[in-house]
Scaffold this motif. Structure first.
Motif, PDB file in Angstrom:
ATOM      1  N   GLN A 113      -7.716  30.986  28.147  1.00  0.00           N
ATOM      2  CA  GLN A 113      -8.186  30.146  27.039  1.00  0.00           C
ATOM      3  C   GLN A 113      -7.960  28.663  27.354  1.00  0.00           C
ATOM      4  O   GLN A 113      -8.812  27.820  27.044  1.00  0.00           O
ATOM      5  CB  GLN A 113      -7.465  30.547  25.761  1.00  0.00           C
ATOM      6  CG  GLN A 113      -7.836  31.930  25.246  1.00  0.00           C
ATOM      7  CD  GLN A 113      -6.988  32.370  24.070  1.00  0.00           C
ATOM      8  OE1 GLN A 113      -5.971  31.715  23.745  1.00  0.00           O
ATOM      9  NE2 GLN A 113      -7.397  33.450  23.417  1.00  0.00           N
ATOM     10  N   LYS A 114      -6.825  28.345  27.962  1.00  0.00           N
ATOM     11  CA  LYS A 114      -6.544  26.956  28.329  1.00  0.00           C
ATOM     12  C   LYS A 114      -7.551  26.444  29.360  1.00  0.00           C
ATOM     13  O   LYS A 114      -8.055  25.315  29.263  1.00  0.00           O
ATOM     14  CB  LYS A 114      -5.124  26.845  28.878  1.00  0.00           C
ATOM     15  CG  LYS A 114      -4.727  25.428  29.280  1.00  0.00           C
ATOM     16  CD  LYS A 114      -3.293  25.387  29.801  1.00  0.00           C
ATOM     17  CE  LYS A 114      -2.907  23.965  30.228  1.00  0.00           C
ATOM     18  NZ  LYS A 114      -1.514  23.913  30.754  1.00  0.00           N
ATOM     19  N   ALA A 115      -7.870  27.289  30.330  1.00  0.00           N
ATOM     20  CA  ALA A 115      -8.835  26.876  31.343  1.00  0.00           C
ATOM     21  C   ALA A 115     -10.214  26.713  30.736  1.00  0.00           C
ATOM     22  O   ALA A 115     -10.972  25.787  31.086  1.00  0.00           O
ATOM     23  CB  ALA A 115      -8.857  27.900  32.471  1.00  0.00           C
ATOM     24  N   VAL A 119     -13.420  23.044  30.089  1.00  0.00           N
ATOM     25  CA  VAL A 119     -14.774  23.036  30.656  1.00  0.00           C
ATOM     26  C   VAL A 119     -15.749  22.197  29.827  1.00  0.00           C
ATOM     27  O   VAL A 119     -16.514  21.390  30.396  1.00  0.00           O
ATOM     28  CB  VAL A 119     -15.284  24.490  30.829  1.00  0.00           C
ATOM     29  CG1 VAL A 119     -16.757  24.502  31.219  1.00  0.00           C
ATOM     30  CG2 VAL A 119     -14.456  25.226  31.859  1.00  0.00           C
ATOM     31  N   PRO A 120     -15.797  22.302  28.494  1.00  0.00           N
ATOM     32  CA  PRO A 120     -16.795  21.530  27.737  1.00  0.00           C
ATOM     33  C   PRO A 120     -16.671  20.010  27.946  1.00  0.00           C
ATOM     34  O   PRO A 120     -17.682  19.316  28.120  1.00  0.00           O
ATOM     35  CB  PRO A 120     -16.518  21.912  26.286  1.00  0.00           C
ATOM     36  CG  PRO A 120     -15.883  23.251  26.367  1.00  0.00           C
ATOM     37  CD  PRO A 120     -15.052  23.207  27.601  1.00  0.00           C
ATOM     38  N   GLU A 123     -17.985  19.078  31.335  1.00  0.00           N
ATOM     39  CA  GLU A 123     -19.450  19.160  31.383  1.00  0.00           C
ATOM     40  C   GLU A 123     -20.079  17.918  30.717  1.00  0.00           C
ATOM     41  O   GLU A 123     -21.044  17.336  31.256  1.00  0.00           O
ATOM     42  CB  GLU A 123     -19.924  20.442  30.672  1.00  0.00           C
ATOM     43  CG  GLU A 123     -19.671  21.714  31.461  1.00  0.00           C
ATOM     44  CD  GLU A 123     -20.154  22.932  30.702  1.00  0.00           C
ATOM     45  OE1 GLU A 123     -20.351  22.822  29.476  1.00  0.00           O
ATOM     46  OE2 GLU A 123     -20.323  24.006  31.335  1.00  0.00           O
ATOM     47  N   ALA A 124     -19.528  17.514  29.575  1.00  0.00           N
ATOM     48  CA  ALA A 124     -20.081  16.331  28.870  1.00  0.00           C
ATOM     49  C   ALA A 124     -19.927  15.068  29.715  1.00  0.00           C
ATOM     50  O   ALA A 124     -20.848  14.235  29.810  1.00  0.00           O
ATOM     51  CB  ALA A 124     -19.388  16.172  27.521  1.00  0.00           C
ATOM     52  N   LYS A 125     -18.766  14.896  30.321  1.00  0.00           N
ATOM     53  CA  LYS A 125     -18.557  13.712  31.166  1.00  0.00           C
ATOM     54  C   LYS A 125     -19.496  13.701  32.359  1.00  0.00           C
ATOM     55  O   LYS A 125     -20.051  12.661  32.733  1.00  0.00           O
ATOM     56  CB  LYS A 125     -17.106  13.654  31.623  1.00  0.00           C
ATOM     57  CG  LYS A 125     -16.729  12.354  32.366  1.00  0.00           C
ATOM     58  CD  LYS A 125     -15.263  12.318  32.695  1.00  0.00           C
ATOM     59  CE  LYS A 125     -14.902  10.948  33.270  1.00  0.00           C
ATOM     60  NZ  LYS A 125     -15.739  10.484  34.375  1.00  0.00           N
ATOM     61  N   ALA A 126     -19.709  14.860  32.957  1.00  0.00           N
ATOM     62  CA  ALA A 126     -20.603  14.919  34.103  1.00  0.00           C
ATOM     63  C   ALA A 126     -22.028  14.574  33.685  1.00  0.00           C
ATOM     64  O   ALA A 126     -22.760  13.902  34.426  1.00  0.00           O
ATOM     65  CB  ALA A 126     -20.543  16.307  34.740  1.00  0.00           C
ATOM     66  N   LEU A 150     -15.585  19.067  36.940  1.00  0.00           N
ATOM     67  CA  LEU A 150     -16.241  20.178  36.239  1.00  0.00           C
ATOM     68  C   LEU A 150     -16.171  21.459  37.069  1.00  0.00           C
ATOM     69  O   LEU A 150     -15.887  22.546  36.541  1.00  0.00           O
ATOM     70  CB  LEU A 150     -17.699  19.819  35.940  1.00  0.00           C
ATOM     71  CG  LEU A 150     -18.552  20.935  35.327  1.00  0.00           C
ATOM     72  CD1 LEU A 150     -17.957  21.371  33.982  1.00  0.00           C
ATOM     73  CD2 LEU A 150     -19.995  20.472  35.161  1.00  0.00           C
ATOM     74  N   ALA A 151     -16.414  21.343  38.370  1.00  0.00           N
ATOM     75  CA  ALA A 151     -16.356  22.520  39.237  1.00  0.00           C
ATOM     76  C   ALA A 151     -14.955  23.115  39.275  1.00  0.00           C
ATOM     77  O   ALA A 151     -14.771  24.347  39.255  1.00  0.00           O
ATOM     78  CB  ALA A 151     -16.827  22.154  40.633  1.00  0.00           C
ATOM     79  N   GLN A 152     -13.944  22.253  39.322  1.00  0.00           N
ATOM     80  CA  GLN A 152     -12.560  22.739  39.336  1.00  0.00           C
ATOM     81  C   GLN A 152     -12.207  23.444  38.038  1.00  0.00           C
ATOM     82  O   GLN A 152     -11.527  24.487  38.045  1.00  0.00           O
ATOM     83  CB  GLN A 152     -11.607  21.572  39.585  1.00  0.00           C
ATOM     84  CG  GLN A 152     -11.689  20.995  41.004  1.00  0.00           C
ATOM     85  CD  GLN A 152     -10.834  19.746  41.171  1.00  0.00           C
ATOM     86  OE1 GLN A 152     -10.099  19.353  40.266  1.00  0.00           O
ATOM     87  NE2 GLN A 152     -10.953  19.093  42.328  1.00  0.00           N
ATOM     88  N   ASN A 153     -12.675  22.896  36.911  1.00  0.00           N
ATOM     89  CA  ASN A 153     -12.403  23.548  35.632  1.00  0.00           C
ATOM     90  C   ASN A 153     -13.059  24.931  35.545  1.00  0.00           C
ATOM     91  O   ASN A 153     -12.476  25.891  35.026  1.00  0.00           O
ATOM     92  CB  ASN A 153     -12.866  22.668  34.484  1.00  0.00           C
ATOM     93  CG  ASN A 153     -11.969  21.441  34.283  1.00  0.00           C
ATOM     94  OD1 ASN A 153     -10.851  21.393  34.783  1.00  0.00           O
ATOM     95  ND2 ASN A 153     -12.469  20.445  33.555  1.00  0.00           N
ATOM     96  N   ARG A 154     -14.264  25.005  36.044  1.00  0.00           N
ATOM     97  CA  ARG A 154     -14.948  26.303  36.047  1.00  0.00           C
ATOM     98  C   ARG A 154     -14.244  27.291  36.976  1.00  0.00           C
ATOM     99  O   ARG A 154     -14.130  28.493  36.663  1.00  0.00           O
ATOM    100  CB  ARG A 154     -16.400  26.122  36.467  1.00  0.00           C
ATOM    101  CG  ARG A 154     -17.258  25.466  35.387  1.00  0.00           C
ATOM    102  CD  ARG A 154     -18.656  25.184  35.890  1.00  0.00           C
ATOM    103  NE  ARG A 154     -19.512  24.688  34.800  1.00  0.00           N
ATOM    104  CZ  ARG A 154     -20.745  24.217  34.988  1.00  0.00           C
ATOM    105  NH1 ARG A 154     -21.263  24.149  36.231  1.00  0.00           N
ATOM    106  NH2 ARG A 154     -21.458  23.788  33.950  1.00  0.00           N
ATOM    107  N   ALA A 155     -13.759  26.829  38.119  1.00  0.00           N
ATOM    108  CA  ALA A 155     -13.002  27.706  39.019  1.00  0.00           C
ATOM    109  C   ALA A 155     -11.708  28.165  38.370  1.00  0.00           C
ATOM    110  O   ALA A 155     -11.287  29.324  38.540  1.00  0.00           O
ATOM    111  CB  ALA A 155     -12.715  26.977  40.327  1.00  0.00           C
TER     112      ALA A 155
END
Length: 415
Positions: A113-115, A119-120, A123-126, A150-155
């Motif tokens: 849940q923390k990870a 992500v949102p 994604e908005a910043k990107a 963003l990629a690190q957060n998704r990983a």
């Protein structure tokens, strides 16, 4: 004149009396010879197709066998099965204390849940930096950093999700389930015992015994003899589906037939044998792993064979199988090529002819070349004479019920 007539009549009377006496003497000699001729019981041989079977020793083996071991460590809280009973695949067998694994699962869920929460925003910043870099409002480096974040957060989300799956698996492993269906052995540990993941000591073992396997051993010599007989045309093979029956340790025959599954492709160098496996249905669980049995296998059919009761066969000083026959009213001894028994009879494929009369009773009173009086008989399953009829007195004479319709189950040795 009268004296001559009287003399001639007397001579005629003496000649007639001599002829009558001679005839009586010859008849008496013939009757004496007939009375002195020993009587023997014979059966007529007829060629017939004979099913061939082989009896092999074997051991019962479970068709499936699984040792139950824990996949996570912990304290056994409860045993959930009845020892010695039947279990189903997937049935719960033991319960290990789940508290530490449930806590690990909850921790993994929280980390996921923390990870996911990061992500949102990434994604908005990107997305914003993509528009700004197009207007040259920010540097290209700032935009690439936002994409990397963003990629690190998704990983991190994917890693946390995998951690949740791992924690869930470990939590599920606290319930030890049956891998297969079958009969379960006793438990090697009791509730309260500490177990470790993949320990060497099995908690219990499950055997699937319906169907059940029977591992058989046969000598390589028997295999070669069978294949050579099939190649020569003396035996017709049973085909691809070979039926097998079992004789149990107490001598009874198992009521259900099995089938031969396969034979190994190599011969054991130490014993000169190879292994065959047969499969049997076992709904009543009568066959148990480790039980000693003898299997009767259908090998084929001898197309033109003669069956000679074992009571009619003996061995000479060279160990050769011999039997006494009646030929033209006299005893004829022959050496037989009897190298295989079928029930309580010897299978003979050469050395005898259709209609030959073999002596089954009275052979102890005669020798080769003796003149005998043969009597055709029939033998029942116990080897006893059931009826008699005078033989034709020569080879090929009419016989009563002969052994071509059945083989007597009597012991070896002449009557």
């Amino acid at each position: 004149m009268n004296i001559s007539r009287i003399t001639a009549g007397a001579v005629t009377v003496l000649v007639l009396l001599s002829m009558v006496a001679c005839r009586r003497e010859k008849g008496g000699v013939a009757a004496a010879e007939s009375a002195a001729m020993p009587q023997v019981s014979v059966i007529a041989l007829h060629s017939q197709p004979v099913p061939l079977t082989g009896e092999l020793p074997g051991r019962v083996v479970a068709s499936l066998e699984a040792e139950v071991r824990p996949q996570v460590g912990g304290i056994i809280q409860k045993r959930l099965f009845t020892e010695g009973g039947e279990v189903r695949a997937g049935q719960a067998l033991y319960r290990i204390d789940p508290a530490p694994y449930r806590a690990a699962y909850d921790n993994a869920v929280a980390a996921l849940q923390k990870a996911q929460a990061g992500v949102p925003g990434a994604e908005a910043k990107a997305d914003r930096d993509r528009d700004l870099v197009a207007q040259n409002a920010i540097s290209r480096q700032d935009y690439e950093d936002a994409v990397d974040t963003l990629a690190q957060n998704r990983a991190s989300v994917a890693s946390a999700r995998a951690a949740v799956e791992t924690a869930k698996i470990n939590l599920d492993y606290t319930i030890i389930a049956a891998p297969i269906s079958g009969r379960i052995d006793k438990s090697s540990l009791t509730p309260g015992a500490l177990v470790t993941a993949s320990q060497t000591t099995a908690l219990t073992t499950i055997h699937q015994i319906d169907p059940v396997n029977v591992d058989l051993t046969q000598s390589s010599t028997s295999l070669l003899n069978l294949r050579q007989a099939i190649s020569a045309g003396r035996i017709k093979a049973s085909g691809t589906s070979i039926s097998v029956s079992l004789r149990l340790e107490n001598g009874t025959v198992y009521p259900l037939a099995g089938r031969l599954e396969f034979a190994e492709s190599n011969v054991a160098t130490a014993t000169g044998t190879y292994t065959l496996r047969a499969t049997f249905p076992n709904p009543d669980r009568l066959l148990l792993p480790g039980m000693y049995v003898r299997a009767i296998i259908e090998e084929g059919t001898a197309q033109h064979a003669f069956l000679i009761p074992q009571r009619a066969v003996s061995r000479n000083e060279r160990g050769e199988a011999t039997a006494l026959f009646v030929r033209h009213g006299r005893v004829d001894q022959r050496v037989l090529s009897a190298d295989r028994s079928v029930g309580n009879a010897w299978l003979v494929e050469s050395g005898v002819s259709e209609g030959d009369q073999v002596i089954v009773e009275g052979s102890q009173m005669v020798r080769e070349g003796d003149a005998v009086s043969p009597v055709n008989v029939s033998l029942d399953a116990a080897g006893d004479v059931t009826d008699q009829a005078p033989a034709a007195g020569k080879q090929g004479g009419a016989a009563a019920k002969s052994s071509s319709t059945g083989v007597p189950d009597n012991e070896a040795g002449r009557g």
